[in-house]
Design a protein around this motif. Structure first.
Motif, mmCIF file in Angstrom:
data_model
loop_
_atom_site.group_PDB
_atom_site.id
_atom_site.type_symbol
_atom_site.label_atom_id
_atom_site.label_comp_id
_atom_site.label_asym_id
_atom_site.label_seq_id
_atom_site.Cartn_x
_atom_site.Cartn_y
_atom_site.Cartn_z
ATOM 1 N N LEU A 142 0.746 -1.279 -0.158
ATOM 2 C CA LEU A 142 -0.035 -0.194 0.097
ATOM 3 C C LEU A 142 0.944 1.242 0.130
ATOM 4 C CD1 LEU A 142 -2.867 -0.904 2.465
ATOM 5 C CD2 LEU A 142 -3.107 -0.504 0.157
ATOM 6 N N MET A 143 1.996 1.339 0.809
ATOM 7 C CA MET A 143 3.016 2.245 0.888
ATOM 8 C C MET A 143 3.560 2.758 -0.569
ATOM 9 S SD MET A 143 3.155 3.731 3.817
ATOM 10 C CE MET A 143 4.862 4.414 3.911
ATOM 11 N N ILE A 144 3.859 1.955 -1.471
ATOM 12 C CA ILE A 144 4.496 2.184 -2.543
ATOM 13 C C ILE A 144 3.473 2.242 -3.636
ATOM 14 C CG2 ILE A 144 6.591 0.997 -1.797
ATOM 15 C CD1 ILE A 144 6.078 -1.164 -3.969
ATOM 16 N N SER A 145 2.229 1.808 -3.637
ATOM 17 C CA SER A 145 1.094 2.042 -4.477
ATOM 18 C C SER A 145 0.626 3.442 -4.787
ATOM 19 C CB SER A 145 0.232 1.066 -3.968
ATOM 20 O OG SER A 145 -0.672 1.610 -3.059
ATOM 21 N N ASP A 146 -0.058 3.520 -5.715
ATOM 22 C CA ASP A 146 -0.644 4.862 -5.914
ATOM 23 C C ASP A 146 -2.010 5.060 -5.075
ATOM 24 O OD1 ASP A 146 -2.154 3.009 -7.385
ATOM 25 O OD2 ASP A 146 -2.678 4.019 -8.874
ATOM 26 N N ILE A 147 -2.229 4.326 -4.205
ATOM 27 C CA ILE A 147 -3.377 4.138 -3.266
ATOM 28 C C ILE A 147 -3.292 4.828 -2.079
ATOM 29 C CG2 ILE A 147 -5.161 2.785 -2.033
ATOM 30 C CD1 ILE A 147 -4.061 0.348 -3.497
ATOM 31 N N PRO A 148 -4.062 6.212 -2.008
ATOM 32 C CA PRO A 148 -4.189 6.869 -0.815
ATOM 33 C C PRO A 148 -4.166 6.194 0.434
ATOM 34 C CG PRO A 148 -6.123 7.322 -1.870
ATOM 35 C CD PRO A 148 -5.306 6.473 -2.811
ATOM 36 N N TRP A 149 -3.418 6.301 1.342
ATOM 37 C CA TRP A 149 -3.235 5.594 2.612
ATOM 38 C C TRP A 149 -2.262 6.108 3.596
ATOM 39 C CZ3 TRP A 149 0.164 1.562 4.973
ATOM 40 C CH2 TRP A 149 -0.702 0.720 5.826
ATOM 41 N N ASN A 150 -2.620 6.343 4.974
ATOM 42 C CA ASN A 150 -1.842 6.884 5.647
ATOM 43 C C ASN A 150 -0.963 5.909 6.660
ATOM 44 O OD1 ASN A 150 -2.871 9.490 5.231
ATOM 45 N ND2 ASN A 150 -4.906 9.074 6.286
ATOM 46 N N GLY A 151 -0.278 5.091 5.960
ATOM 47 C CA GLY A 151 0.698 4.142 6.802
ATOM 48 C C GLY A 151 2.011 4.743 6.947
ATOM 49 N N PRO A 152 2.926 4.030 7.540
ATOM 50 C CA PRO A 152 2.821 2.579 7.158
ATOM 51 C C PRO A 152 2.428 2.038 8.727
ATOM 52 C CG PRO A 152 5.010 3.246 7.902
ATOM 53 C CD PRO A 152 4.116 4.432 7.655
ATOM 54 N N VAL A 153 1.920 0.575 8.768
ATOM 55 C CA VAL A 153 1.769 -0.248 9.893
ATOM 56 C C VAL A 153 2.601 -1.269 9.924
ATOM 57 C CG1 VAL A 153 -0.068 -1.373 8.978
ATOM 58 C CG2 VAL A 153 -0.149 -1.035 11.211
ATOM 59 N N SER A 154 3.076 -1.881 10.868
ATOM 60 C CA SER A 154 3.627 -3.185 11.086
ATOM 61 C C SER A 154 3.367 -3.992 11.981
ATOM 62 C CB SER A 154 5.194 -2.790 11.236
ATOM 63 O OG SER A 154 5.301 -1.943 12.352
ATOM 64 N N ALA A 155 3.797 -5.332 11.945
ATOM 65 C CA ALA A 155 3.125 -6.332 12.775
ATOM 66 C C ALA A 155 4.374 -7.160 13.432
ATOM 67 C CB ALA A 155 2.234 -7.065 12.309
ATOM 68 N N VAL A 156 3.939 -7.619 14.345
ATOM 69 C CA VAL A 156 4.810 -8.855 14.853
ATOM 70 C C VAL A 156 4.389 -9.970 16.017
ATOM 71 C CG1 VAL A 156 7.260 -7.592 14.910
ATOM 72 C CG2 VAL A 156 5.677 -7.586 17.157
ATOM 73 N N ARG A 157 4.536 -10.982 15.932
ATOM 74 C CA ARG A 157 3.986 -11.981 17.038
ATOM 75 C C ARG A 157 5.094 -12.067 17.805
ATOM 76 N NH1 ARG A 157 2.503 -16.003 13.733
ATOM 77 N NH2 ARG A 157 0.161 -16.213 14.400
ATOM 78 N N ILE A 158 4.440 -12.032 19.255
ATOM 79 C CA ILE A 158 5.377 -12.190 20.554
ATOM 80 C C ILE A 158 5.250 -13.233 21.302
ATOM 81 C CG2 ILE A 158 4.375 -10.378 21.534
ATOM 82 C CD1 ILE A 158 7.060 -9.307 22.490
ATOM 83 N N GLY A 159 6.388 -14.098 21.583
ATOM 84 C CA GLY A 159 5.914 -14.886 22.612
ATOM 85 C C GLY A 159 6.635 -14.867 23.789
ATOM 86 N N LYS A 160 6.915 -15.771 24.923
ATOM 87 C CA LYS A 160 7.607 -15.673 26.108
ATOM 88 C C LYS A 160 8.115 -17.011 26.429
ATOM 89 C CE LYS A 160 8.141 -13.504 30.438
ATOM 90 N NZ LYS A 160 7.308 -13.057 31.629
ATOM 91 N N LEU A 161 9.535 -17.260 26.369
ATOM 92 C CA LEU A 161 9.900 -18.527 26.709
ATOM 93 C C LEU A 161 11.195 -18.143 27.876
ATOM 94 C CD1 LEU A 161 10.256 -20.479 23.608
ATOM 95 C CD2 LEU A 161 9.058 -21.109 25.544
#
Length: 409
Positions: A142-161
């Motif tokens: 979405l960021m590099i496209s021509d689509i108007p968008w107020n990003g970026p957004v990012s995501a992680v999966r987090i665990g605990k060991l």
């Protein structure tokens, strides 16, 4: 010869793993296309918008997000007679919804162009799951496209060991992890949190979000860097300004009536019907009054919703009584009726206010386990939870075409 941009590859260390973004190699006719890689797991994310906006004013963001796993990604052939993937599996639907919830809030007001984001798992190493990392490649597309968008957004999966937080744990680590959370965020803060844990204290949940913040920022800045190098010019979105005279006209027409309805503490259906009549009256009047302005109904809708919110909030705070007559510290009446169905293994009707759930339990044998043929391998599920949301439960008329996305998971 078409002048496509040269392939670009950017990489960042997230936790103890390297994540890379690549664009410019394939899917060149899409609005934006990015391949994300973690280990040997690769996802192609594409973002495309229609050629022109819809003619009618927007009621919601016309966005669809799809996450698709192909068995070739793990070197497998689909089971069944046709040897081809069919409808989306439960995991694919849930992963699609994860991406949708992360990117939908960042579209600009009055955006009204059909848009599709597709995350396609192209390679799977059996170690790193693709569902959460694909949110990052969808954002990058979405960021590099021509689509108007107020990003970026990012995501992680987090665990605990062993008392330590782990970013994007492997499938093996997830089996023994004390917790599992999916955290999405922008450079401005956390946007979405989802997950569960084995009775962890609240401090650990807060600690997980704090540990995720710097990693989310890394991925956001990497996307910004990619946009700066290969991003397309964004399509302009003309958000209509609310005319002062239109706003005053709507306020004069509806405010007193809204206050009268909400103050009378009506039954829910009666209230909804009365408010809908006022809403339609305002929309129609503004459309007639401003025939040359195609956005008049949208402006009237925006003003009406603002007035409704302001009046509703003021009445509740001033009187300390909600619109259904309950005081602010009162909860709705709760009733549980067990054994509602005589021939089932177990059943109950749970009622809270006007919300009801009919719950049925069925016991089976080991032969009734559900076989799941997925990229991770063949597994058997002995517990199945089926959730149904029929249209009659909210007094609506809709065709029943099987479970929708909201009913999956």
């Amino acid at each position: 010869m078409t002048n496509y941009p040269k392939p670009l590859r950017l990489e960042e260390q997230v936790g103890d793993k390297s994540i890379s973004f690549e664009t410019g190699a394939i899917a060149k006719q899409s609005g934006g296309a990015v391949i994300i890689r973690i280990g040997d797991t690769m996802v192609l994310s594409t973002a495309v918008q229609a050629n022109k906006p819809k003619d009618t004013p927007p009621q919601f963001v016309p966005l669809s997000c799809d996450y698709k796993e192909r068995t070739y990604a793990a070197g497998k052939i689909p089971g069944g007679f046709f040897k081809r993937e069919g409808k989306a599996r439960e995991k694919e639907v849930l992963a699609s919804r994860l991406t949708d919830r992360a990117v939908r809030p960042l579209f600009p007001d009055y955006f009204n162009t059909e848009t599709q984001v597709v995350n396609m798992v192209m390679s799977y190493d059996g170690i790193n799951d693709a569902d959460v990392v694909s949110i990052n490649s969808a954002s990058a597309a979405l960021m590099i496209s021509d689509i108007p968008w107020n990003g970026p957004v990012s995501a992680v999966r987090i665990g605990k060991l062993d008392g330590k937080f782990i970013m994007n744990p492997t499938n093996e680590q997830r089996l023994t992890s004390e917790m599992e959370m999916v955290i999405c965020g922008t450079l401005n803060g956390i946007l979405m949190v989802e997950g569960g844990a084995h009775e962890l204290p609240n401090t650990d949940l807060i600690g997980a979000m704090e540990a995720a913040r710097p990693e989310l920022e890394k991925l956001c800045r990497l996307q910004i860097k990619m946009k700066e190098q290969v991003g397309k010019a964004k399509t302009a979105v003309a958000t209509p300004e609310i005319k002062a005279d239109l706003k005053a006209a709507v306020e004069t027409m509806v405010k007193a009536e809204i206050e009268k309805i909400l103050s009378s503490k009506p039954e829910k259906k009666a209230m909804e019907k009365a408010l809908e009549e006022i809403r339609i009256k305002a929309y129609t009047a503004m459309t007639v009054k401003y025939p040359e302005d195609a956005t008049a109904s949208y402006q009237a809708k925006t003003v009406f919703e603002d007035i409704l919110s302001e009046v509703w909030r003021r009445i509740t705070l001033d009187t300390k009584i909600r619109t259904d007559g309950r005081k602010t510290e009162e909860v709705r009446e709760i009733n549980i009726d067990p054994g509602f169905l005589p021939r089932t293994h177990g059943s109950a009707v749970f009622t809270r206010g006007q919300t009801q759930a009919l719950v049925v339990a069925t016991l089976g044998t080991s032969d009734d386990k559900q076989m799941l043929d997925a990229l991770e391998g063949k597994t058997f599920d002995r517990f199945m939870l089926h959730y149904n949301f029929p249209s009659y439960s909210v007094g609506e008329v809709k065709p029943d075409r099987g479970p929708g996305r909201r009913e999956i998971g």
